[in-house]
Every structure is written in structure tokens, then in C-alpha cells.
Motif scaffolding. Structure first.
Motif, PDB file in Angstrom:
ATOM      1  N   ARG A   1      -9.509  30.354   7.510  1.00 23.42           N
ATOM      2  CA  ARG A   1      -9.162  31.179   5.698  1.00 23.42           C
ATOM      3  C   ARG A   1     -10.060  31.578   5.682  1.00 23.42           C
ATOM      4  NH1 ARG A   1      -6.199  25.940   4.894  1.00 23.42           N
ATOM      5  NH2 ARG A   1      -4.056  26.991   5.309  1.00 23.42           N
TER       6      ARG A   1
ATOM      7  N   ASP B   1      -0.465  31.631   6.031  1.00 22.34           N
ATOM      8  CA  ASP B   1      -1.222  31.684   4.485  1.00 22.34           C
ATOM      9  C   ASP B   1       0.365  31.529   3.576  1.00 22.34           C
ATOM     10  OD1 ASP B   1      -3.598  33.078   4.718  1.00 22.34           O
ATOM     11  OD2 ASP B   1      -2.113  34.454   5.920  1.00 22.34           O
TER      12      ASP B   1
ATOM     13  N   TRP C   1       2.397  26.762   0.303  1.00 22.60           N
ATOM     14  CA  TRP C   1       1.438  27.788  -0.033  1.00 22.60           C
ATOM     15  C   TRP C   1       0.378  26.564  -0.012  1.00 22.60           C
ATOM     16  CZ3 TRP C   1       4.244  28.556  -4.237  1.00 22.60           C
ATOM     17  CH2 TRP C   1       4.363  29.149  -5.208  1.00 22.60           C
TER      18      TRP C   1
ATOM     19  N   SER D   1      -5.060  27.602  -2.745  1.00 25.29           N
ATOM     20  CA  SER D   1      -5.123  29.108  -2.447  1.00 25.29           C
ATOM     21  C   SER D   1      -5.472  30.008  -3.051  1.00 25.29           C
ATOM     22  CB  SER D   1      -4.094  30.526  -1.665  1.00 25.29           C
ATOM     23  OG  SER D   1      -3.341  31.403  -1.487  1.00 25.29           O
TER      24      SER D   1
END
Length: 282
Positions: free
Chosen positions: A81, A144, A263, A267
Motif C-alpha cells: 500500500r 485496495d 476495504w 484506508s
């Protein structure tokens, strides 16, 4: 504990053989044995029972194996990420969406069209996964955002929004006597002679025991059903992708299937937020 120590321990715990684990890690066996011994002394616990013939996990070792896998997955996810965030900062943003191949096709198409209409939309890279793989790809940072299906996938520790709930149908070879019924029940499925349910792979790639054929993807499964080797209970939306030599009958008492968009809770991606917004507006 260092990630190196955890990788060493996981290799030995999975191989249950120091020689094979050392070969897998690309190191000599003596330093691997010393590293495991040092880890045991530091934790004050015996992790592996060793004899001249075998290596076995102790109860403490089983706990560490589970936790070590999760920790190593978290480290790998953080790295992936971070690299993607750095790439976005250079002017090449993108978002990776994982979804099971052959599932939620109509919903996925509408979602992608709706997101593409957003003023700040970025490129969506699709990861088309095998059965149950999209959840792991989301958790380990390869994706993601993902489309998951309850009750089959776990959403523990993830943020989610429900998109669609649907009933299930029984998929059979076209012309099978049950296809003339308006509906069936799960008891009818278990009593079908010669048409067992398929066996899907577990996360580690192994298959559960049972009479049904092993199935890796929907194309393979459709072929098995058409040949009269299996049947399948699936969400009703699968009807749109069935071949002419297959038929579907509603299963009255099968649990409903809910598709969610999921998710990681931490995030901060605007692209993920945009995808979620587009999905929930459908």
C-alpha cells in the motif's frame, strides 16, 4: 521479534522439517536451527518438538504460527500500500479492485461505469480471483477494495457497505428432471444421485474430502455440470452467465447471499472512497 525470525519460524512450522525449510529460505540449516532456538529462549516457550525422525508443533507453536502469518501478511500489506501511495503521488494514481471471476458480473459493470463518470475517477485495475481469493488479496495489500460475498467470505476487521442481496438457485444439466420444477429444497440437492456438489479449494490450496469433483473456477465447473458430473448451488445472478446446456431452479431454503464492497478501515484513499460512493449509489 524480528520479521526475519517470524519468516524462519513459519517456514519450519509449515515444512515440519529443518532441511526443507532451510532450502526454501535459501540459507544453511545450522543458522536456521540456532535462530529457532534463540526465538524459543526469548519467548520462554518450546515451539517445536524435535526427534530424530520428526518435527511437530507444540500448542505454543501453533499459536505463534497463526499470529506470525498474520503479522507477516500485515507487513507485506503495508509495503504494497505504501508503494501504491508513492506511485499515486508521482501522478500515476490507480486503485486495485479484487472480485471473484464470474461473480457479480452485472453489478461490477454498473459499478465501473458509475465510477468512471466521477469527476476525479482514476484507473481501476481489476484482479479477477479464484474462489475466496479476493478476501486474502484485500487483507494482504494486493487489492485496495474488494467485492465479497456473505456468508462465504469473512469481513472481520474490514469496513463494508452492502450492495445486493439475492436468493440462490440450483444449477443442473439442461433437461434434468428437476429443471421442470418451480423450485427445490436443499434436501433435494443432497439426494441427487450422481450429481454431487463441487469441492472448492481452501485458502492453502488443499481440497476438503467428499464425493464431489474438485473445481478451480466457474468455467471448469460449468463443464462438469454439463457433463452430468456435478450440480451447484449459487447466487441467482449466475443465471446471466449460464450456457445453453445448463439450467437453474430456485432453492427455497438456501441462505441468501449478500454482496458487499469492502476495504481496510485505515484506508485514506480518495479513489477507494469514490468507488464506495459509486457502488452505494447504484
Amino acid at each position: 521479534m524480528e520479521t526475519r525470525e517470524l519468516r524462519y519460524f513459519v517456514a519450519v512450522a509449515e515444512e515440519l522439517h529443518f532441511g526443507r525449510a532451510a532450502e526454501r529460505l535459501g540459507i544453511a540449516q545450522p543458522p536456521l536451527s540456532r535462530a529457532i532456538g534463540l526465538l524459543e529462549r526469548r519467548l520462554g516457550a518450546t515451539l517445536l518438538e524435535r526427534t530424530s525422525r520428526a518435527v511437530a508443533l507444540t500448542d505454543a507453536g501453533s499459536v505463534l504460527l497463526r499470529e506470525a502469518r498474520a503479522a507477516l501478511d500485515a507487513v507485506a500489506a503495508a509495503e504494497r500500500r505504501t508503494r501504491r501511495a508513492a506511485l499515486a503521488a508521482t501522478g500515476h494514481p490507480g486503485v486495485v479492485l479484487a472480485t471473484k471471476a464470474g461473480a457479480s458480473g452485472e453489478l461490477l459493470a454498473k459499478l465501473l461505469d458509475a465510477y468512471a463518470a466521477e469527476p476525479d475517477a482514476v484507473t481501476v485495475d481489476l484482479l479477477l480471483c479464484g474462489i475466496g481469493e479476493q478476501e486474502h488479496m484485500l487483507r494482504d495489500g494486493r487489492a485496495d477494495v474488494a467485492l465479497l460475498h456473505l456468508p462465504f467470505d469473512s469481513t472481520a476487521g474490514l469496513d463494508t457497505e452492502e450492495l445486493l442481496t439475492e436468493n440462490q438457485v440450483l444449477v443442473l444439466p439442461a433437461g434434468h428432471p428437476l429443471t421442470t420444477r418451480p423450485h427445490v429444497r436443499l434436501a433435494d440437492v443432497t439426494d441427487l444421485p450422481g450429481l454431487p456438489l463441487p469441492r472448492w479449494p481452501r485458502p492453502d490450496g488443499t481440497y476438503p474430502d467428499g464425493p464431489g469433483p474438485q473445481a478451480r473456477d466457474h468455467a471448469q465447473l460449468h463443464q462438469l455440470i454439463a457433463l452430468g458430473r456435478a450440480c451447484w448451488v449459487a447466487p441467482e445472478s449466475c443465471r446471466t452467465q449460464l450456457r445453453d446446456d445448463l439450467a437453474a431452479v430456485p432453492v427455497l431454503d438456501a441462505p441468501p447471499v449478500t454482496t458487499v464492497i469492502a476495504w481496510p478501515p485505515h484506508s485514506r484513499s480518495r479513489a477507494v472512497a469514490g468507488l464506495v460512493r459509486a457502488a452505494t449509489a447504484l
